[in-house]
Design a protein around this motif. Structure first.
Motif, PDB file in Angstrom:
ATOM      1  N   ILE A  37       3.484 -15.365  -2.185  1.00 43.03           N
ATOM      2  CA  ILE A  37       4.273 -14.491  -1.374  1.00 43.03           C
ATOM      3  C   ILE A  37       3.160 -13.212  -1.504  1.00 43.03           C
ATOM      4  O   ILE A  37       3.144 -12.539  -2.524  1.00 43.03           O
ATOM      5  N   TYR A  38       2.763 -12.623  -0.303  1.00 49.71           N
ATOM      6  CA  TYR A  38       2.112 -11.659  -0.251  1.00 49.71           C
ATOM      7  C   TYR A  38       2.784 -10.457   0.222  1.00 49.71           C
ATOM      8  O   TYR A  38       3.583 -10.776   1.364  1.00 49.71           O
ATOM      9  N   LEU A  39       2.881  -9.344  -0.580  1.00 49.71           N
ATOM     10  CA  LEU A  39       3.836  -8.153   0.083  1.00 49.71           C
ATOM     11  C   LEU A  39       2.895  -6.962   0.139  1.00 49.71           C
ATOM     12  O   LEU A  39       2.339  -6.351  -0.527  1.00 49.71           O
ATOM     13  N   LEU A  40       3.147  -6.696   1.508  1.00 47.78           N
ATOM     14  CA  LEU A  40       2.519  -5.239   1.844  1.00 47.78           C
ATOM     15  C   LEU A  40       3.349  -4.279   1.388  1.00 47.78           C
ATOM     16  O   LEU A  40       4.731  -4.356   0.946  1.00 47.78           O
ATOM     17  N   ASP A  41       2.756  -2.979   1.216  1.00 53.44           N
ATOM     18  CA  ASP A  41       3.550  -1.811   0.131  1.00 53.44           C
ATOM     19  C   ASP A  41       4.114  -2.557  -0.860  1.00 53.44           C
ATOM     20  O   ASP A  41       5.198  -2.188  -1.500  1.00 53.44           O
ATOM     21  N   GLY A  42       3.097  -2.917  -1.465  1.00 45.76           N
ATOM     22  CA  GLY A  42       3.260  -3.485  -2.868  1.00 45.76           C
ATOM     23  C   GLY A  42       2.867  -2.931  -4.017  1.00 45.76           C
ATOM     24  O   GLY A  42       2.609  -3.223  -5.197  1.00 45.76           O
ATOM     25  N   SER A  43       2.856  -1.375  -3.919  1.00 50.82           N
ATOM     26  CA  SER A  43       2.737  -0.731  -5.171  1.00 50.82           C
ATOM     27  C   SER A  43       3.904  -0.676  -6.190  1.00 50.82           C
ATOM     28  O   SER A  43       4.986  -1.209  -5.585  1.00 50.82           O
ATOM     29  N   ALA A  44       3.606  -0.387  -7.471  1.00 51.12           N
ATOM     30  CA  ALA A  44       4.660  -0.422  -8.267  1.00 51.12           C
ATOM     31  C   ALA A  44       5.739   0.678  -7.932  1.00 51.12           C
ATOM     32  O   ALA A  44       7.203   0.332  -8.306  1.00 51.12           O
ATOM     33  N   ASN A  45       5.568   1.790  -7.398  1.00 51.50           N
ATOM     34  CA  ASN A  45       6.491   2.664  -6.899  1.00 51.50           C
ATOM     35  C   ASN A  45       7.207   2.432  -5.475  1.00 51.50           C
ATOM     36  O   ASN A  45       7.637   3.440  -4.984  1.00 51.50           O
ATOM     37  N   ALA A  91      -1.246  -3.038  -3.573  1.00 48.96           N
ATOM     38  CA  ALA A  91      -0.928  -1.565  -3.478  1.00 48.96           C
ATOM     39  C   ALA A  91      -1.799  -0.695  -2.472  1.00 48.96           C
ATOM     40  O   ALA A  91      -2.744  -1.183  -2.117  1.00 48.96           O
ATOM     41  N   ASN A  92      -1.009   0.274  -1.793  1.00 51.24           N
ATOM     42  CA  ASN A  92      -1.741   0.715  -1.002  1.00 51.24           C
ATOM     43  C   ASN A  92      -2.741   2.204  -1.349  1.00 51.24           C
ATOM     44  O   ASN A  92      -2.554   2.595  -2.280  1.00 51.24           O
ATOM     45  N   SER A  93      -3.753   2.317  -0.317  1.00 49.93           N
ATOM     46  CA  SER A  93      -4.435   3.553  -0.703  1.00 49.93           C
ATOM     47  C   SER A  93      -4.133   4.413   0.578  1.00 49.93           C
ATOM     48  O   SER A  93      -4.052   5.512   0.328  1.00 49.93           O
ATOM     49  N   ASP A  94      -3.976   3.760   1.772  1.00 49.65           N
ATOM     50  CA  ASP A  94      -3.850   4.654   3.085  1.00 49.65           C
ATOM     51  C   ASP A  94      -3.088   3.821   4.010  1.00 49.65           C
ATOM     52  O   ASP A  94      -3.932   3.055   4.652  1.00 49.65           O
ATOM     53  N   ARG A  95      -1.896   3.403   3.974  1.00 48.07           N
ATOM     54  CA  ARG A  95      -1.076   2.541   4.746  1.00 48.07           C
ATOM     55  C   ARG A  95      -1.339   2.690   6.069  1.00 48.07           C
ATOM     56  O   ARG A  95      -1.210   1.958   6.960  1.00 48.07           O
ATOM     57  N   LYS A  96      -1.271   4.128   6.599  1.00 48.71           N
ATOM     58  CA  LYS A  96      -1.645   4.366   8.023  1.00 48.71           C
ATOM     59  C   LYS A  96      -2.538   3.800   8.478  1.00 48.71           C
ATOM     60  O   LYS A  96      -2.774   3.560   9.754  1.00 48.71           O
ATOM     61  N   HIS A  97      -3.786   3.903   7.784  1.00 47.16           N
ATOM     62  CA  HIS A  97      -4.989   3.232   8.165  1.00 47.16           C
ATOM     63  C   HIS A  97      -4.988   1.835   8.357  1.00 47.16           C
ATOM     64  O   HIS A  97      -5.596   1.266   9.198  1.00 47.16           O
TER      65      HIS A  97
END
Length: 268
Positions: A63-71, A99-105
């Motif tokens: 299962i791949y989760l976008l917005d998958g950062s720990a916080n 985990a995101n670095s720049d989700r809007k991008h």
């Protein structure tokens, strides 16, 4: 007598303190790898099912989760998977939180709306991010973990926009999609306007798609309903559009994923 009791109390506290032991509570593991497509190092948070060992031959769905950062959403989604597995409503699965670095991008395609360009100048990188998922991330996970052929993508809001783009343009990339409150308003709903043509051009594939939206206003609700209807008309797509009007944009993800995983696994 009081002095003796005080001494005994101090000794007892000392014994309890000295014998107490603490160890870390480990929920998962974090890995980093360099993406040539994105030209940056990306972080993955990994939840492995109970009993997973590198030496075993058992293969697991991913299962791949976008917005998958720990916080962000990794911890509570891992909890859902663990609980549904425990009560036998979900097979043991590997969760990969991206985990995101720049989700809007990463989650948006280029927009023609000047205000969005001005407000969010880094947007428009979804084409590269989709290639990263397909050509780098999935092969990396398959190489480093015991995976089977079943994969699921979860995305909410802008992540739901990205999941919608993938299911419309490259539906075979994943077997299952959980699309929560997709931001289909982006670029004046241009993706939704192209949906019919994109679906007609894509080959017939057998995928399952769960689409939902909460009480979030017509700007969010109407496009989500329309997407669900368009996907249902595509041969080979098994679609469930299930609105959750008791939820808001902030609260919907947890309950939506719980219901989606139950539906994907045939739980009524």
């Amino acid at each position: 007598m009081r002095l003796l009791l005080a001494i005994l109390l101090i000794v007892t506290i000392g014994i309890n303190t000295s014998t107490a032991q603490t160890t870390p509570f480990v929920l998962g593991e974090t890995q980093q790898f360099f993406s040539s497509i994105l030209n940056e190092t990306r972080t993955l948070n990994i939840y492995l099912p109970d009993g997973y060992t590198a030496a075993a031959n058992t293969r697991y769905p991913v299962i791949y989760l976008l917005d998958g950062s720990a916080n962000e959403d990794f911890i509570h989604i891992a909890g859902i998977i663990q609980f549904l597995t425990m009560i036998k409503q979900q097979p043991p699965a590997i969760l990969v939180g991206i985990a995101n670095s720049d989700r809007k991008h990463d989650f948006t395609f280029p927009t023609t709306v000047k205000k969005d360009k001005d407000d969010f100048p880094t947007t428009g990188g979804s084409e590269k991010f989709i290639r990263f998922l397909d050509k780098e991330l999935k092969p990396y996970v398959q190489q480093h973990f015991h995976t089977n052929d079943t994969s699921t993508l979860i995305g909410q809001s802008l992540g739901g926009l990205l999941a919608s783009e993938i299911v419309l343009k490259q539906p075979a990339m994943f077997n299952n999609y959980v699309i929560v409150s997709p931001s289909l308003w982006w670029d004046q709903e241009s993706l939704l306007k192209q949906a019919g043509k994109l679906l007609a051009a894509s080959p017939a594939v057998h995928v399952s798609v769960f689409v939902t939206v909460g009480k979030e206003g017509e700007k969010m609700e109407a496009p989500a309903r329309q997407l669900g209807g368009l996907l249902k008309d595509k041969p080979g797509m098994y679609v469930n559009f299930e609105p959750l009007p008791e939820e808001t944009h902030l609260t919907i993800l947890h309950n939506a994923v719980y219901k989606a995983l139950q539906w994907l696994n045939g739980v009524k």
